[in-house]
Scaffold this active site. Structure first.
Site, PDB file in Angstrom:
ATOM      1  N   SER A  91       0.838  -1.199   0.000  1.00  5.55           N
ATOM      2  CA  SER A  91       0.000   0.000   0.000  1.00  5.55           C
ATOM      3  C   SER A  91       0.874   1.251   0.000  1.00  5.55           C
ATOM      4  O   SER A  91       1.683   1.438  -0.902  1.00  5.55           O
ATOM      5  CB  SER A  91      -0.946  -0.044   1.204  1.00  5.55           C
ATOM      6  OG  SER A  91      -1.941   0.936   1.117  1.00  5.55           O
TER       7      SER A  91
ATOM      8  N   ASP B  26      -9.877  -5.348  -4.471  1.00  2.00           N
ATOM      9  CA  ASP B  26      -9.352  -4.244  -3.650  1.00  2.00           C
ATOM     10  C   ASP B  26     -10.139  -2.979  -3.960  1.00  2.00           C
ATOM     11  O   ASP B  26     -10.064  -2.445  -5.061  1.00  2.00           O
ATOM     12  CB  ASP B  26      -7.866  -4.036  -3.950  1.00  2.00           C
ATOM     13  CG  ASP B  26      -7.177  -3.120  -2.952  1.00  2.00           C
ATOM     14  OD1 ASP B  26      -7.866  -2.268  -2.356  1.00  2.00           O
ATOM     15  OD2 ASP B  26      -5.952  -3.247  -2.785  1.00  2.00           O
TER      16      ASP B  26
ATOM     17  N   HIS C 277      -7.926  -5.418   0.016  1.00  2.00           N
ATOM     18  CA  HIS C 277      -6.723  -4.647   0.339  1.00  2.00           C
ATOM     19  C   HIS C 277      -5.894  -5.295   1.451  1.00  2.00           C
ATOM     20  O   HIS C 277      -4.730  -4.926   1.646  1.00  2.00           O
ATOM     21  CB  HIS C 277      -7.123  -3.223   0.748  1.00  2.00           C
ATOM     22  CG  HIS C 277      -5.977  -2.261   0.751  1.00  2.00           C
ATOM     23  ND1 HIS C 277      -5.280  -1.927  -0.393  1.00  2.00           N
ATOM     24  CD2 HIS C 277      -5.372  -1.578   1.763  1.00  2.00           C
ATOM     25  CE1 HIS C 277      -4.316  -1.074  -0.098  1.00  2.00           C
ATOM     26  NE2 HIS C 277      -4.344  -0.851   1.202  1.00  2.00           N
TER      27      HIS C 277
END
Length: 282
Positions: A139, A208, A236
């Protein structure tokens, strides 16, 4: 209405870093598990900050992974995401960002690069070659990992749930905001990944919703030599799943074949006092 819109933009501009660096509260603790063997240690940045980190040494002949966590995570989450690699014999270094986990300082893009670089310098000072270091960015951590892989000729780069750039992914959620003008910290992965010479794995979940998989496709187009792997139905939280550890481990085995086992007589030693055999291998 225009005045109100400008007022909202001004407010968002002033507090934006508090929004995308929501350092979690609570204490940090190492898992009491000798198999994983993480050590609580510290790294010193180029601007003099001493930051907490976790470290697990590699078995002989195995590479070391530096894992950069996402914006809402901390060292505890990083340990959960990487313990399977540690159990497989990979070295793992978990640098913590400034402003996170009780560390001094305030997070921002350029200083997070300093924090990540401190981990690479520490491993280099221990005598580890750059080509035995693999950067893994999850991320927000993908921005740190990509920047450092652009600067240093490391052995590999793994991007999990990565964005093309921070303004772009924020703009996907808030299309009515001028994110290219508003967002100060950019983490422009798509502009940098083409300059990364190391092998690259781009790994993303098809479900996601926080960072849509279109970001992974955009990164792949910018770096055609990269391997793109999409995990069907994963969101995610992908990096914490057992399937992620398996997929990334398979890629690592391909890029870093396991060292050949020692000859049969080199792993044991005969104790002359009682004739017993003791294992002297690590």
């Amino acid at each position: 209405m225009l005045a109100l819109y400008v007022l909202v933009l001004g407010g968002l501009y002033s507090i934006q870093r508090a929004l995308y660096y929501p350092a979690p509260g609570g204490g940090l603790a190492l898992a009491d598990d000798p198999e994983h063997g993480f050590e609580d240690m510290s790294l010193t940045t180029s601007d003099g900050l001493v930051l907490r980190a976790f470290y697990h040494p590699a078995r002989p002949g195995m590479p070391t992974l530096i894992f950069f966590h996402g914006n809402g995570d901390d060292l505890n989450g990083g340990e959960v995401a990487t313990r399977a690699f540690a159990a497989r014999g990979y070295g793992v270094l978990l640098p913590e960002y400034r402003g996170y986990g009780g560390n001094p300082g305030t997070p921002n893009e350029q200083d997070l690069y300093r924090d990540g670089a401190a981990g690479i310098y520490w491993l280099e000072n221990k005598g580890l070659p750059l080509n035995d270091i693999v950067l893994i960015g999850n991320s927000l951590g993908s921005g740190v990992a990509t920047e450092l892989a652009k600067r240093k000729k490391v052995g590999g780069l793994v991007l999990v749930s990565a964005f093309a750039s921070l303004p772009r992914v924020i703009g996907q959620h808030y299309p009515y905001l001028p994110t290219n003008l508003l967002v100060r910290d950019r983490y422009d992965n798509v502009a940098k990944i083409g300059r990364v010479t190391a092998p690259v794995l781009i790994y993303h979940g098809t479900a996601d919703k926080l960072i849509p998989p279109s970001n992974a496709l955009r990164l792949e187009r910018a770096q055609p030599a990269a391997l793109l792997a999409l995990e069907r139905g994963a969101g995610h939280e992908l990096v914490y799943s057992p399937v992620a550890a398996q997929r990334i481990s398979a890629w690592l085995r391909d890029k870093f074949p396991a060292p050949a086992p020692p000859p049969p007589d080199s792993g044991t030693a005969l104790d002359r006092r009682d004739g017993s055999v003791s294992n002297s291998s690590p």
